[in-house]
Write a protein that holds these residues in place. Sequence first.
Motif, PDB file in Angstrom:
ATOM      1  N   UNK A  51       1.121  -1.606  -0.594  1.00  0.00           N
ATOM      2  CA  UNK A  51      -0.058   0.205  -0.325  1.00  0.00           C
ATOM      3  C   UNK A  51       1.341   1.470  -0.121  1.00  0.00           C
ATOM      4  N   UNK A  52       2.271   1.314   1.131  1.00  0.00           N
ATOM      5  CA  UNK A  52       2.613   2.195   1.103  1.00  0.00           C
ATOM      6  C   UNK A  52       3.358   3.164  -0.345  1.00  0.00           C
ATOM      7  N   UNK A  53       3.917   2.039  -0.761  1.00  0.00           N
ATOM      8  CA  UNK A  53       4.774   1.261  -1.783  1.00  0.00           C
ATOM      9  C   UNK A  53       4.152   1.791  -3.432  1.00  0.00           C
ATOM     10  N   UNK A  54       2.856   1.203  -3.357  1.00  0.00           N
ATOM     11  CA  UNK A  54       1.299   2.490  -4.474  1.00  0.00           C
ATOM     12  C   UNK A  54       1.651   3.484  -4.118  1.00  0.00           C
ATOM     13  N   UNK A  55       0.199   3.584  -2.680  1.00  0.00           N
ATOM     14  CA  UNK A  55      -0.538   4.916  -2.853  1.00  0.00           C
ATOM     15  C   UNK A  55       1.019   5.536  -1.946  1.00  0.00           C
ATOM     16  N   UNK A  56       1.528   5.827  -1.191  1.00  0.00           N
ATOM     17  CA  UNK A  56       2.336   6.627  -0.613  1.00  0.00           C
ATOM     18  C   UNK A  56       1.536   6.741   0.992  1.00  0.00           C
TER      19      UNK A  56
END
Length: 173
Positions: A51-56
């Motif tokens: 999630x953090x790699x995709x959306x920040x």
Amino acid sequence: MNKKMYIEKYLTRLDQYDEGTTISWNKLSEEELDAYSKALGKEIPNSYRWFLETFGESSLFGFGFEGKIEYSGYTIVDLNKEKVAELEPFLGAGLEKRYLFFIDESSDGYAFDYDHILIDNEPEIVCWDWMGFYPKRKNFYSFLWDEIKNYFGDEEELAFLIDEADKEYFEWK
């Protein structure tokens, strides 16, 4: 289409059409995520890492999803310790090792429960209130997917964002 692809598809649409959804799109680097994990002293679940790699770092459905060490003038580790300090008088010691808390704007909260690793080495998602912790979802993908479905179901004006072909997958009746 797998669940990650559906999540990405519909969160992108929500970001375009809904003012309450804030996706930063500033993807976190491996170095930032590794530093975050090291500071916490535990691995970031793969689903949350994705999630953090995709959306920040983003704000969705009343939750703030963080992944950098620094957060609003202090560290995310301090924020986690603050949640533990609030709950320890009610729930006992050892919470810091067991849970990683989401930043939640409601009176309840959510956390990854590292004592309950269920599927693909993913910690269970639990909901907490002042009475205790309650199982919520088997992993972060399921948590996000249910929040997306609930949001579309509760916000009738957003129903047009659901593809006709996806309605069965959304379990719309």
